[in-house]
Design an enzyme around this catalytic site. Sequence first.
Site, PDB file in Angstrom:
ATOM      1  N   ARG A 123       0.838  -1.201   0.000  1.00 17.86           N
ATOM      2  CA  ARG A 123       0.000   0.000   0.000  1.00 17.86           C
ATOM      3  C   ARG A 123       0.870   1.246   0.000  1.00 17.86           C
ATOM      4  NH1 ARG A 123      -3.044  -2.154   4.198  1.00 17.86           N
ATOM      5  NH2 ARG A 123      -2.526  -0.357   5.489  1.00 17.86           N
ATOM      6  N   LYS A 188       3.942  -6.637  11.974  1.00 16.42           N
ATOM      7  CA  LYS A 188       3.090  -6.954  10.823  1.00 16.42           C
ATOM      8  C   LYS A 188       3.376  -8.354  10.278  1.00 16.42           C
ATOM      9  CE  LYS A 188       1.614  -4.902   6.479  1.00 16.42           C
ATOM     10  NZ  LYS A 188       1.272  -3.623   5.865  1.00 16.42           N
ATOM     11  N   ARG A 324      -0.903   4.767  13.658  1.00 20.28           N
ATOM     12  CA  ARG A 324       0.168   4.316  14.553  1.00 20.28           C
ATOM     13  C   ARG A 324      -0.255   4.573  15.979  1.00 20.28           C
ATOM     14  NH1 ARG A 324       4.926   2.916  11.677  1.00 20.28           N
ATOM     15  NH2 ARG A 324       4.591   3.626   9.596  1.00 20.28           N
TER      16      ARG A 324
HETATM   17  C1  BTN Z   1       0.455  -3.757   2.379  1.00 20.79           C
HETATM   18  O1  BTN Z   1       1.238  -2.843   2.075  1.00 20.79           O
HETATM   19  O2  BTN Z   1       0.178  -3.997   3.552  1.00 20.79           O
HETATM   20  C2  BTN Z   1      -0.197  -4.576   1.302  1.00 20.79           C
HETATM   21  C3  BTN Z   1       0.713  -5.667   0.822  1.00 20.79           C
HETATM   22  C4  BTN Z   1       0.087  -6.524  -0.248  1.00 20.79           C
HETATM   23  C5  BTN Z   1       1.081  -7.499  -0.847  1.00 20.79           C
HETATM   24  C6  BTN Z   1       0.413  -8.492  -1.751  1.00 20.79           C
HETATM   25  S1  BTN Z   1       1.468  -9.834  -2.177  1.00 20.79           S
HETATM   26  C7  BTN Z   1       0.323 -10.383  -3.339  1.00 20.79           C
HETATM   27  C8  BTN Z   1      -0.240  -9.155  -4.027  1.00 20.79           C
HETATM   28  N1  BTN Z   1       0.611  -8.759  -5.130  1.00 20.79           N
HETATM   29  C9  BTN Z   1       1.195  -7.604  -4.908  1.00 20.79           C
HETATM   30  O3  BTN Z   1       1.993  -7.053  -5.695  1.00 20.79           O
HETATM   31  N2  BTN Z   1       0.812  -7.098  -3.743  1.00 20.79           N
HETATM   32  C10 BTN Z   1      -0.120  -7.974  -3.066  1.00 20.79           C
END
Ligand code: BTN
Length: 336
Positions: A123, A188, A324
């Site tokens: 994100r 996380k 946070r």
């Molecule tokens: C975050 O930042 O918390 C979200 C992370 C999401 C990662 C997943 S891995 C599978 C899918 N493909 C990606 O490129 N991103 C999501």
Amino acid sequence: MGTRYLLIRSLADGKFHSGEVLAQQLGVSRAAVWKQIVGLREQWGMDIHAVSGRGYRLIHPLELLQQTKILALLPVVTRRVLSKLEIHDSIASTNEHLMLQSPVDVSSGHVCLAERQTMGRGRRGREWISPYGNNIYLSLLWRFPLAPIELSGLSLAAGLAVVRALNQLGVTEIGLKWPNDVLWRERKLAGLLLEVTGESEGPSQVVLGIGLNTLLSNQQASRIDQPWIDLASIPSGKGIERNQLAAELIHQLTNALECFETEGLMPLLAEWQQQDLYHNKIVSLRMGERTIVGKHVGIDKNGALLLLHAGEVKAYYAGEVSLRLDQGDEHANAAD
Ligand code: BTN
């Protein structure tokens, strides 16, 4: 399949394999095997033990994803809504892959998994660290008759589905951080990225991506800029099979998406609050340059965070803010 992936498959059992036998199996020279071993160690951060006279062994054996295993583990109701399950050895991003498909080529319920992502997306433009053979990188494409604006609570429903899947497999002490991070003791464990497209009145399409850490080395995780954890480091998370985890995630997610389509977030609010690790805590919300400190008093049926600040409760929507725990005592008064 390239030499590197064949080599990993041979080494996946964690046993010693001699360079000579590997070279024969792969139809390359021993020097070429050695070159791949160096690449796996240095470029992919894999721990490989080399002992002269015995050969090479992966310090952490790998359980690679298998389509037949995952399908066999799915309940019939889930099999019915799953239109396709594809598994890639390496892909830029499972989310990007589904986003780029033409609508005629993918149906709702299409799942894409990968052993590795070279451009995993997190994100707010962050990178999602996605080394080979561990962790879960899963994306699911789903179509709704609803307008995109009606999907604002969906990312929270999806986060809850991930918690349910982990609980189902015996993982305890986990919870949610709004909008949908899954944490274990403030570290996380998993994150979700939802990419929504569609007509303003509907229908809409969502590509829902989950990254869940099962095993990360410190070297692999060196670029992660927040406290993190993997299942292997959680007492209740050890020994969970990746195929089983993938199947449970698919099951819980498809179930959550189906329920959301008819009922929205409302029936999930109480359960979400139970899993909310920050409920009733003083938190700071970052919105670009601005930070607001307040008391997190809940979420609403649209998935907005309700924050009590200067005597007033205001709703903040997903995608705008990061949350946070606020450590400073001086802020506590400001929010009361
Ligand atoms: C975050 O930042 O918390 C979200 C992370 C999401 C990662 C997943 S891995 C599978 C899918 N493909 C990606 O490129 N991103 C999501």
